[in-house]
Design an enzyme around this catalytic site. Structure first.
Site, short mmCIF file in Angstrom:
data_model
loop_
_atom_site.label_atom_id
_atom_site.label_comp_id
_atom_site.label_asym_id
_atom_site.label_seq_id
_atom_site.Cartn_x
_atom_site.Cartn_y
_atom_site.Cartn_z
N CYS A 114 1.01 -1.04 -0.07
CA CYS A 114 0.04 0.19 0.08
C CYS A 114 0.86 1.12 -0.07
CB CYS A 114 -0.77 0.19 1.21
SG CYS A 114 -1.86 1.56 1.52
N CYS A 221 -1.58 4.04 -6.72
CA CYS A 221 -2.19 3.09 -5.68
C CYS A 221 -1.99 1.95 -6.15
CB CYS A 221 -3.64 3.88 -5.66
SG CYS A 221 -4.78 2.67 -4.73
#
Length: 300
Positions: A114, A221
């Protein structure tokens, strides 16, 4: 739902382009019978991954492609997703909690799959677990994209777009390229819920804010890598730069795990969502990466 089966984002290497480095540790060994009475040493490797949601599928699938025998532990926080709008302390707390659940399974390495968690929680995670457990972070692939293209767009969450962190990456690794920051409101949420219509709308909106002559798109992302085909279709001709392959390569390298050992063993899969062990959620199976993990893993 389109997935990234047709064209995976290019991998990036090094701390500025995919994986943030960490320490090393060997896997567990077991011996299995071989032909003619000889024993073959098999390195049993287990890797944990943490993320707010199913964005970790891309890195997990990359590990599985490289080493089909690796055991995987996926720990996510769908109740707290998305992490992007949360404060640094909250993100750190949630990432630490996911890591705690993953570490119960005794992995040999931990991937922070992440971008947001890598920004806010990587230092705390390394302080908590290294040097015994290597922790590998995820960094947008600005450096390799800017090295190969004169016009680059960075697709990221609204919270990351324009942030001091992303501006720092551009300043340090932009290589003089024309770099456009493109916020993608709702895209990570749409990917998380496997809402094809919402994904298409969010991708279309981001593509409209992307320069027509852009040579590369950096996926800022990890969720976005799951819809790489949709992004490619919306911005034809642009090369996509993701982080999954680089992160997987780095994790395996850090624990000394090279090629798959003889024996034909398939890796196991453990999934922990909001602290509870379960199977892969239905949304994950909508993507090629999730379906591949479910099909090739022996669930522990």
């Amino acid at each position: 739902m389109q997935s990234a089966t047709g064209r995976r984002p290019r991998a990036a290497s090094g701390q500025s382009g995919g994986a943030a480095e960490a320490g090393s540790r060997c896997g567990r060994h077991r011996r299995v019978p071989a032909a003619r009475g000889r024993a073959i040493r098999v390195v049993a490797v287990k890797i944990g991954l943490v993320d707010s949601g199913i964005g970790l599928l891309a890195a997990a699938a990359a590990v599985r492609r490289m080493r089909p025998d690796v055991d995987l532990v996926l720990a996510a926080d769908p109740a707290g997703m998305p992490w992007g709008p949360r404060g640094a302390d909250d993100v750190t707390r949630r990432a630490m909690e996911c890591a705690r659940h993953a570490v119960r399974y005794r992995p040999d390495a931990l991937i922070v799959a992440c971008n947001t968690a890598s920004v806010h929680a990587l230092t705390a995670l390394r302080e908590a677990y290294e040097p015994g457990l290597p922790v590998i972070g995820t960094v947008p692939a600005v450096k390799p994209a800017a090295a190969a293209h004169r016009s680059v767009a960075i697709w990221a969450t609204p919270a990351t777009t324009g942030s001091a962190y992303q501006r720092g990456l551009i300043a340090e690794f932009g290589n003089g390229a024309a770099i456009t920051e493109v916020g993608c409101p709702g895209l990570a949420d749409a990917v998380q819920s496997a809402d094809a219509a919402a994904v298409a709308a969010a991708v279309k909106a981001a593509a409209a804010r992307t320069p027509r002559d852009v040579g590369a798109i950096v996926l800022g992302c990890t969720h976005y890598e799951l819809v790489a085909d949709a992004i490619t279709a919306a911005v034809p001709g642009a090369a996509l730069y993701g982080s999954a392959d680089a992160v997987a390569t780095q994790a395996l390298r850090r624990i000394g795990a090279g090629q798959e050992e003889p024996g034909g063993r398939r890796g196991t899969l453990d999934v922990v969502l909001d602290g509870r062990g379960c199977e892969l959620p239905e949304e994950a199976l909508a993507y090629a990466e999730g379906a591949a993990l479910a099909a090739t893993s022996v669930t522990a």
